[in-house]
Design a protein around this motif. Structure first.
Motif, mmCIF file in Angstrom:
data_model
loop_
_atom_site.group_PDB
_atom_site.id
_atom_site.type_symbol
_atom_site.label_atom_id
_atom_site.label_comp_id
_atom_site.label_asym_id
_atom_site.label_seq_id
_atom_site.Cartn_x
_atom_site.Cartn_y
_atom_site.Cartn_z
ATOM 1 N N GLY A 1 49.006 51.015 42.868
ATOM 2 C CA GLY A 1 48.019 51.620 42.264
ATOM 3 C C GLY A 1 46.780 51.044 43.004
ATOM 4 N N SER A 2 45.582 51.475 42.449
ATOM 5 C CA SER A 2 44.115 51.269 42.944
ATOM 6 C C SER A 2 43.443 50.252 42.298
ATOM 7 C CB SER A 2 43.625 52.578 43.340
ATOM 8 O OG SER A 2 43.508 53.267 42.023
ATOM 9 N N LYS A 3 44.038 49.616 41.184
ATOM 10 C CA LYS A 3 43.241 48.790 40.221
ATOM 11 C C LYS A 3 44.031 47.397 40.366
ATOM 12 C CE LYS A 3 41.438 48.050 35.706
ATOM 13 N NZ LYS A 3 41.662 48.728 34.337
ATOM 14 N N TRP A 4 43.122 46.418 40.618
ATOM 15 C CA TRP A 4 43.606 44.882 40.487
ATOM 16 C C TRP A 4 43.741 44.648 38.942
ATOM 17 C CZ3 TRP A 4 45.431 42.869 44.923
ATOM 18 C CH2 TRP A 4 44.979 43.487 46.126
ATOM 19 N N ASP A 50 42.290 39.197 45.962
ATOM 20 C CA ASP A 50 41.885 40.503 44.944
ATOM 21 C C ASP A 50 41.434 41.704 45.849
ATOM 22 O OD1 ASP A 50 39.414 39.957 46.374
ATOM 23 O OD2 ASP A 50 38.310 39.373 44.353
ATOM 24 N N GLY A 51 42.021 42.005 47.135
ATOM 25 C CA GLY A 51 41.421 42.966 47.858
ATOM 26 C C GLY A 51 40.443 42.852 48.864
ATOM 27 N N SER A 52 39.707 41.758 48.581
ATOM 28 C CA SER A 52 38.732 41.299 49.364
ATOM 29 C C SER A 52 38.530 39.939 50.207
ATOM 30 C CB SER A 52 37.040 41.833 48.935
ATOM 31 O OG SER A 52 37.026 41.035 47.989
#
Length: 171
Positions: A1-4, A50-52
């Motif tokens: 998915g695209s949401k953490w 967290d993606g970053s």
């Protein structure tokens, strides 16, 4: 998915069903590739991504009160990372490896859960290369560390850490 995600689900192994428990306190931020390790009546959650950015924070969930706690810790904090392992040894948590976002890590960090103090003990022997996504299991007083990814390829190697002598072996 695209949401953490930052949700918590509980599996009842007798009834074989999932639930979302009510919790108090401030929950950890959304992330993936963290570790959650049970010791006694507490869950210790460390690190993640967290993606970053990677994290080196520690959150505890008290299973008796279902309350999130951000404990005060001392000592030398581990570098921020994800995809590490944390292994319970008595009242201590042994953290090995993971990925910093830039490199694969091969350091050993130990949290004494009675004093909430992090240390980076001196170890002897030949440690594993920097790994992420490996497994680590305690048998007797040795941590059996297997597999993982070192940035070049998947590992099929086994390493042992004697937690009494702090010596690595590569059988």
């Amino acid at each position: 998915g695209s949401k953490w995600l930052a949700d918590l689900h509980v599996l009842d192994t007798e009834e074989e069903n999932w639930s979302i428990p009510a919790v108090a306190g401030t929950p950890p931020s959304a992330r993936a590739c963290h570790t959650t390790t049970r010791l006694g009546r507490k869950l210790y959650m460390f690190g993640g991504y967290d993606g970053s950015k990677c994290f080196n924070d520690l959150d505890l969930l008290d299973l008796d009160t279902m309350t999130w706690i951000q404990p005060r810790v001392s000592g030398t904090l581990p570098q921020a990372r994800n995809a590490q392992t944390v292994t319970v040894v008595g009242k201590r948590l042994f953290l090995f490896g993971g990925h910093s976002g830039n490199k694969h890590l091969r350091d050993l960090n130990v949290l004494d859960t009675e004093t909430m103090t992090w240390t980076q003990p001196d170890v002897s022997g030949a440690p594993p290369p920097g790994l992420r996504g490996h497994t680590a299991n305690l048998i007797g007083h040795k941590i059996f560390l297997f597999g993982g990814y070192d940035g070049r390829g998947r590992s099929n190697d086994l390493y042992l850490l004697d937690t009494e002598t702090l010596t690595w072996e590569h059988p």
